[in-house]
Design a protein around this motif. Structure first.
Motif, PDB file in Angstrom:
ATOM      1  N   PHE A  45       0.999  -1.211  -0.037  1.00 13.26           N
ATOM      2  CA  PHE A  45       0.128  -0.021   0.087  1.00 13.26           C
ATOM      3  C   PHE A  45       1.045   1.236  -0.065  1.00 13.26           C
ATOM      4  O   PHE A  45       1.912   1.278   0.587  1.00 13.26           O
ATOM      5  CB  PHE A  45      -0.955   0.244   1.126  1.00 13.26           C
ATOM      6  CG  PHE A  45      -0.319  -0.412   2.414  1.00 13.26           C
ATOM      7  CD1 PHE A  45      -0.424  -1.396   3.234  1.00 13.26           C
ATOM      8  CD2 PHE A  45       0.099   0.626   3.241  1.00 13.26           C
ATOM      9  CE1 PHE A  45       0.327  -1.770   4.285  1.00 13.26           C
ATOM     10  CE2 PHE A  45       0.809   0.463   4.362  1.00 13.26           C
ATOM     11  CZ  PHE A  45       0.800  -0.724   4.956  1.00 13.26           C
ATOM     12  N   CYS A  95      -4.902  -6.595   9.636  1.00 13.33           N
ATOM     13  CA  CYS A  95      -5.328  -5.427   9.776  1.00 13.33           C
ATOM     14  C   CYS A  95      -5.014  -4.713  11.204  1.00 13.33           C
ATOM     15  O   CYS A  95      -4.677  -3.542  11.428  1.00 13.33           O
ATOM     16  CB  CYS A  95      -6.840  -5.269   9.408  1.00 13.33           C
ATOM     17  SG  CYS A  95      -6.798  -5.312   7.425  1.00 13.33           S
ATOM     18  N   CYS A  98      -1.486  -4.271  11.938  1.00 16.32           N
ATOM     19  CA  CYS A  98      -0.891  -3.412  11.225  1.00 16.32           C
ATOM     20  C   CYS A  98      -1.229  -2.078  11.670  1.00 16.32           C
ATOM     21  O   CYS A  98      -0.416  -1.029  11.648  1.00 16.32           O
ATOM     22  CB  CYS A  98      -1.724  -3.502   9.683  1.00 16.32           C
ATOM     23  SG  CYS A  98      -1.185  -2.121   8.677  1.00 16.32           S
ATOM     24  N   CYS A 206      -4.914  -1.868  -0.674  1.00 17.04           N
ATOM     25  CA  CYS A 206      -3.991  -2.852   0.112  1.00 17.04           C
ATOM     26  C   CYS A 206      -3.968  -4.218  -0.699  1.00 17.04           C
ATOM     27  O   CYS A 206      -4.886  -4.993  -0.823  1.00 17.04           O
ATOM     28  CB  CYS A 206      -4.245  -2.919   1.464  1.00 17.04           C
ATOM     29  SG  CYS A 206      -3.138  -4.057   2.160  1.00 17.04           S
TER      30      CYS A 206
HETATM   31  S1  SF4 Z   1      -2.748  -1.322   4.993  1.00 12.67           S
HETATM   32 FE1  SF4 Z   1      -3.704  -3.468   4.745  1.00 12.67          FE
HETATM   33  S2  SF4 Z   1      -3.082  -4.491   6.303  1.00 12.67           S
HETATM   34 FE2  SF4 Z   1      -3.214  -2.535   6.854  1.00 12.67          FE
HETATM   35  S3  SF4 Z   1      -4.967  -2.073   7.911  1.00 12.67           S
HETATM   36 FE3  SF4 Z   1      -5.105  -1.440   5.722  1.00 12.67          FE
HETATM   37  S4  SF4 Z   1      -6.097  -3.087   4.537  1.00 12.67           S
HETATM   38 FE4  SF4 Z   1      -5.473  -3.888   6.513  1.00 12.67          FE
END
Ligand code: SF4
Length: 344
Positions: A45, A95, A98, A206
């Protein structure tokens, strides 16, 4: 938290480039709070920011008046994906961990950025995994930001935070959004002067939520175990067609010009670029053991996806510098069926 520190009226905002985080920043600025927006990027991302942070910063300053600091989060993300405490979403998207990881990094920056609290654009109930009330509380606790994590877009629906109690932030002027709708956000964005064409489309970029990429990444983690893959390994999972040879050497073939451009930025020790030398073809990158056997195999696949397909006796150029492929290797053009036996 030392209450004097709160007088600074300065916060860090997690900026995703999405509408909610833009609005969260605007709501804070409207109250005279100085905001330091930070943008975390990885190959999964925010890869634009990873490749060209300055151009990313320019675009967001011009469109939204947001002056963002870009932070490379790739190594953190590799660690997180390897063992997320809270598990994965639908694919390889951890998530909750993260978010916690980003907030921890933000907390570490509070002192050096002279800021006193952290702001996000989260909306209660908007995302099933990380934006339910209980989970939001758990994220606050685990990130060490309890009482100083403010979510301006839904603040009036959740517990009051320290900046609000101290009157640094006026709770009455915060919002009470809930759920997945975007109508109110769009109306308010327009009222802040954003052009309709500049309103970002809903997030979803993402790549860890992409089934194919998640599958490739899982295999990369398995192949590298017990060590973790490094950033170059995971970058090869987000672009092109991927082939893996018997000795785990990886070949990636760009599918179009944009991918060729991206592949050309992936030079590093251990990576070799290949390209058809006498007919047009995609840029390829090989990572692993640069043996003559692997080079022949890589060349045969490379030729297959170039204009040489269907013929024989072509030559691929290769080298460590994508702009200077000064060596050559000959190989027959492989059939697509044979190539597929190596496809990851
Ligand atoms: S960047 Fe990806 S892994 Fe991180 S919160 Fe957003 S969707 Fe989830």
């Amino acid at each position: 938290m030392n209450e004097d520190a709160m007088i600074r009226k300065r916060c860090i905002a997690l900026y995703s480039g999405g509408l909610d985080s833009i609005l969260a920043i605007k709501v804070m600025q409207e109250q005279g709070i100085e905001v330091v927006p930070i943008f975390f990027c990885t190959p999964f991302f925010g890869s634009d920011a990873l490749k060209a942070p300055e151009s990313f910063q320019r675009v967001h300053a011009r469109k939204y008046g947001i002056h963002v600091r870009v932070i490379d989060y790739t190594d953190d993300m590799i660690q997180i994906v390897s063992r997320p405490r809270h598990g994965f979403g639908r694919h390889l998207n951890p998530c909750i961990d993260c978010k916690i990881g980003m907030l921890r990094r933000a907390k570490q920056l509070l002192g050096s950025l002279n800021a006193s609290f952290v702001v996000t654009g989260e909306v209660l109930g908007q995302r099933p995994m990380s934006q339910m009330r209980q989970t939001m509380r758990a994220i606050e606790k685990e990130s060490g930001l309890e009482d100083i994590l403010l979510r301006p877009l839904c603040a009036r629906n959740i517990e009051e935070t320290l900046p609000e109690r101290l009157g640094i932030v006026k709770r009455d002027a915060l919002w009470d959004l809930q759920g997945r709708g975007r109508k109110i956000q769009i109306e308010r964005a327009l009222s802040y002067g954003l052009g309709e064409e500049d309103i970002p489309t809903p997030a979803g970029g993402c790549l860890l939520t992409d089934e194919q990429i998640a599958r490739k990444l899982r295999k990369t983690f398995d192949r590298c175990a017990p060590s973790l893959p490094d950033r170059v390994d995971v970058m090869l999972d987000v672009v092109g067609r991927k082939f893996v040879f018997e000795d785990s050497t990886v070949l990636v073939v760009a599918r179009d010009e944009a991918e060729s451009n991206l592949v050309s930025t992936m030079g590093c020790p251990g990576n070799v670029f290949l390209k058809t030398s006498d007919v047009p073809g995609p840029l390829c990158i090989m990572r692993g053991r640069c043996t003559s056997e692997n080079l022949k195999l890589a060349a045969g696949i490379c030729l297959r996806y170039g204009k040489a397909r269907g013929s024989t006796g072509h030559v691929a150029a290769y080298g460590e510098d994508s702009c200077n492929l000064d060596l050559t290797v000959e190989s027959p053009v492989f059939s697509v069926e044979y190539c597929r036996t190596f496809q990851d």
